[in-house]
Design an enzyme around this catalytic site. Structure first.
Site, PDB file in Angstrom:
ATOM      1  N   VAL A  46       0.839  -1.204   0.000  1.00  0.00           N
ATOM      2  CA  VAL A  46       0.000   0.000   0.000  1.00  0.00           C
ATOM      3  C   VAL A  46       0.876   1.257   0.000  1.00  0.00           C
ATOM      4  O   VAL A  46       0.577   2.238  -0.674  1.00  0.00           O
ATOM      5  CB  VAL A  46      -0.971   0.009   1.205  1.00  0.00           C
ATOM      6  CG1 VAL A  46      -1.761   1.318   1.271  1.00  0.00           C
ATOM      7  CG2 VAL A  46      -1.924  -1.178   1.130  1.00  0.00           C
ATOM      8  N   CYS A  47       1.976   1.213   0.726  1.00  0.00           N
ATOM      9  CA  CYS A  47       2.842   2.383   0.899  1.00  0.00           C
ATOM     10  C   CYS A  47       3.281   3.021  -0.421  1.00  0.00           C
ATOM     11  O   CYS A  47       3.154   4.241  -0.580  1.00  0.00           O
ATOM     12  CB  CYS A  47       4.054   2.035   1.750  1.00  0.00           C
ATOM     13  SG  CYS A  47       3.632   1.412   3.402  1.00  0.00           S
ATOM     14  N   PRO A  48       3.766   2.247  -1.409  1.00  0.00           N
ATOM     15  CA  PRO A  48       4.198   2.908  -2.638  1.00  0.00           C
ATOM     16  C   PRO A  48       3.058   3.585  -3.390  1.00  0.00           C
ATOM     17  O   PRO A  48       3.263   4.601  -4.049  1.00  0.00           O
ATOM     18  CB  PRO A  48       4.844   1.794  -3.460  1.00  0.00           C
ATOM     19  CG  PRO A  48       4.370   0.528  -2.868  1.00  0.00           C
ATOM     20  CD  PRO A  48       4.060   0.812  -1.433  1.00  0.00           C
ATOM     21  N   LEU A  51       2.678   6.971  -1.599  1.00  0.00           N
ATOM     22  CA  LEU A  51       3.813   7.858  -1.856  1.00  0.00           C
ATOM     23  C   LEU A  51       3.800   8.351  -3.295  1.00  0.00           C
ATOM     24  O   LEU A  51       4.141   9.510  -3.562  1.00  0.00           O
ATOM     25  CB  LEU A  51       5.115   7.147  -1.518  1.00  0.00           C
ATOM     26  CG  LEU A  51       5.271   6.737  -0.048  1.00  0.00           C
ATOM     27  CD1 LEU A  51       6.569   5.967   0.156  1.00  0.00           C
ATOM     28  CD2 LEU A  51       5.183   7.920   0.883  1.00  0.00           C
TER      29      LEU A  51
END
Length: 187
Positions: A46-48, A51
């Site tokens: 999920v993080c990328p 970002l």
């Protein structure tokens, strides 16, 4: 306990930004609007997506006079390795703060102690170093840069116009409200 109005913790951390390492401190943050965007870890799922969403709006945040700081408990070396390995992360131009000791994650109260990772927390900090908005969401839910930008702009507007308030879904240029007894029960 509410974080609103809380002064951010004093800190000195390494960052990966513009293909170099740089030290970032609390003093660097004071005097401008800042967004601290905590995420659990580099090389995840999920993080990328979050970002990348922020990277796509970075020019809008800069135009609003705000700096974005993404923060995870990874080191600045891991941030660089992720940048070098991922076409998605290569799009990032804002500072990626390294918080391996957890000084920021603990200072913003988003540290998951048993995992050594940060919660998915977003904090808007005013030029005086005070938290004026925040949200923390479950680790499996991504956040939205458009809503974060709208919220930042509303916070900036009411900071400059303290007699006004911004209604739901307010966007720059929309009408605001001036609280008064005449409005009670009329909205």
């Amino acid at each position: 306990m509410s974080q609103i109005g809380k002064q951010i913790v004093d800190f000195k951390v390494q960052a990966y930004v513009n293909d170099s390492f740089k030290e970032v401190t609390k003093q660097d943050v004071l005097g401008k609007w800042s967004v601290f965007f905590f995420y659990p870890a580099d090389f995840t799922f999920v993080c990328p997506t979050e970002l990348e969403d922020l990277a796509g709006k970075y020019a809008d945040f800069q135009a609003a006079g705000a700096e974005i700081y993404s923060v995870s408990t990874d080191t600045h070396f891991v941030h660089k390795a992720w940048h070098d390995a991922s076409a998605t992360i290569k799009k990032i131009k804002y500072p990626m703060l390294a918080d391996p000791t957890g000084v920021l994650a603990r200072g913003f109260d988003v540290m998951i102690e048993e995992a050594g990772l940060a919660e998915r927390g977003t904090f808007v900090v005013n030029p005086q170093g005070e938290i004026v908005a925040y949200e923390v969401v479950a680790g499996n839910i991504g956040r939205n840069a458009d809503e974060l930008l709208r919220r930042l702009q509303a916070l900036q507007f009411v900071a400059a116009h303290p007699a006004d308030v911004c209604p739901a879904k307010w966007k720059q240029g929309d009408e605001t409200l001036k609280p008064s007894i005449d409005l009670v029960g009329k909205i």
